[in-house]
Design a protein around this motif. Sequence first.
Motif, PDB file in Angstrom:
ATOM      1  N   MET A   1       0.635  -1.108   0.040  1.00  0.00           N
ATOM      2  CA  MET A   1       0.007  -0.035   0.037  1.00  0.00           C
ATOM      3  C   MET A   1       0.874   1.289  -0.095  1.00  0.00           C
ATOM      4  N   SER A   2       1.892   1.189   0.727  1.00  0.00           N
ATOM      5  CA  SER A   2       2.737   2.347   0.775  1.00  0.00           C
ATOM      6  C   SER A   2       3.518   2.751  -0.490  1.00  0.00           C
ATOM      7  N   ILE A   3       3.804   1.693  -1.375  1.00  0.00           N
ATOM      8  CA  ILE A   3       4.470   2.100  -2.605  1.00  0.00           C
ATOM      9  C   ILE A   3       3.399   2.575  -3.685  1.00  0.00           C
ATOM     10  N   GLU A   4       2.266   2.439  -3.587  1.00  0.00           N
ATOM     11  CA  GLU A   4       1.205   2.985  -4.225  1.00  0.00           C
ATOM     12  C   GLU A   4       1.115   4.357  -4.044  1.00  0.00           C
ATOM     13  N   ILE A   5       1.117   4.892  -2.643  1.00  0.00           N
ATOM     14  CA  ILE A   5       1.045   6.149  -2.229  1.00  0.00           C
ATOM     15  C   ILE A   5       2.387   6.977  -2.649  1.00  0.00           C
ATOM     16  N   LEU A   6       3.492   6.246  -2.570  1.00  0.00           N
ATOM     17  CA  LEU A   6       4.709   7.039  -3.241  1.00  0.00           C
ATOM     18  C   LEU A   6       4.386   7.144  -4.667  1.00  0.00           C
ATOM     19  N   LEU A   7       3.896   6.130  -5.508  1.00  0.00           N
ATOM     20  CA  LEU A   7       4.009   6.500  -6.895  1.00  0.00           C
ATOM     21  C   LEU A   7       2.944   7.525  -7.100  1.00  0.00           C
ATOM     22  N   VAL A   8       2.215   7.628  -6.576  1.00  0.00           N
ATOM     23  CA  VAL A   8       0.864   8.547  -6.654  1.00  0.00           C
ATOM     24  C   VAL A   8       1.513   9.963  -6.270  1.00  0.00           C
ATOM     25  N   SER A   9       2.305   9.873  -5.451  1.00  0.00           N
ATOM     26  CA  SER A   9       2.638  11.233  -4.914  1.00  0.00           C
ATOM     27  C   SER A   9       4.032  11.645  -6.066  1.00  0.00           C
ATOM     28  N   LEU A  10       4.573  10.610  -6.356  1.00  0.00           N
ATOM     29  CA  LEU A  10       5.719  11.124  -7.475  1.00  0.00           C
ATOM     30  C   LEU A  10       5.032  11.599  -8.934  1.00  0.00           C
ATOM     31  N   LEU A  11       3.774  11.073  -9.102  1.00  0.00           N
ATOM     32  CA  LEU A  11       2.995  11.418 -10.454  1.00  0.00           C
ATOM     33  C   LEU A  11       2.395  12.545 -10.191  1.00  0.00           C
ATOM     34  N   LEU A  12       2.035  12.829  -9.014  1.00  0.00           N
ATOM     35  CA  LEU A  12       1.647  14.402  -8.861  1.00  0.00           C
ATOM     36  C   LEU A  12       2.749  15.475  -8.817  1.00  0.00           C
ATOM     37  N   LEU A  13       3.783  14.943  -8.286  1.00  0.00           N
ATOM     38  CA  LEU A  13       4.887  16.103  -8.273  1.00  0.00           C
ATOM     39  C   LEU A  13       5.305  16.309  -9.927  1.00  0.00           C
ATOM     40  N   VAL A  14       5.667  15.168 -10.422  1.00  0.00           N
ATOM     41  CA  VAL A  14       5.710  15.274 -12.081  1.00  0.00           C
ATOM     42  C   VAL A  14       4.545  16.105 -12.652  1.00  0.00           C
ATOM     43  N   LEU A  15       3.429  15.717 -12.500  1.00  0.00           N
ATOM     44  CA  LEU A  15       2.221  16.750 -12.989  1.00  0.00           C
ATOM     45  C   LEU A  15       2.453  18.248 -12.676  1.00  0.00           C
ATOM     46  N   VAL A  16       2.784  18.431 -11.481  1.00  0.00           N
ATOM     47  CA  VAL A  16       3.091  19.857 -11.068  1.00  0.00           C
ATOM     48  C   VAL A  16       4.216  20.577 -11.614  1.00  0.00           C
ATOM     49  N   LEU A  17       5.146  19.920 -11.706  1.00  0.00           N
ATOM     50  CA  LEU A  17       6.422  20.271 -12.574  1.00  0.00           C
ATOM     51  C   LEU A  17       6.171  20.387 -14.083  1.00  0.00           C
TER      52      LEU A  17
END
Length: 77
Positions: A1-17
């Motif tokens: 479950m924590s890997i999914e949260i990490l991936l979603v967080s990274l995707l959101l960061l990439v989207l913001v960038l």
Amino acid sequence: MSIEILLVSLLLLVLVLVIHLLRRLERVHDKLDNKIEEERINLFSQLEAYNSLRDRLDLRRGLPYTKSWSAAPDFYS
């Protein structure tokens, strides 16, 4: 479950960038458009002045290059 949260967080960061970079690119594009418009207007007035000088002086072969002169054709006319 924590890997999914990490991936979603990274995707959101990439989207913001990506959004940030797109906004910066848009600002640069707008500045470039404004600069091109200024140069176009300047070139048009230079050509008008050149044609006016050429007509007033009744020159058939044109004027010599004025790039290194102390003034531009619009000043001379």
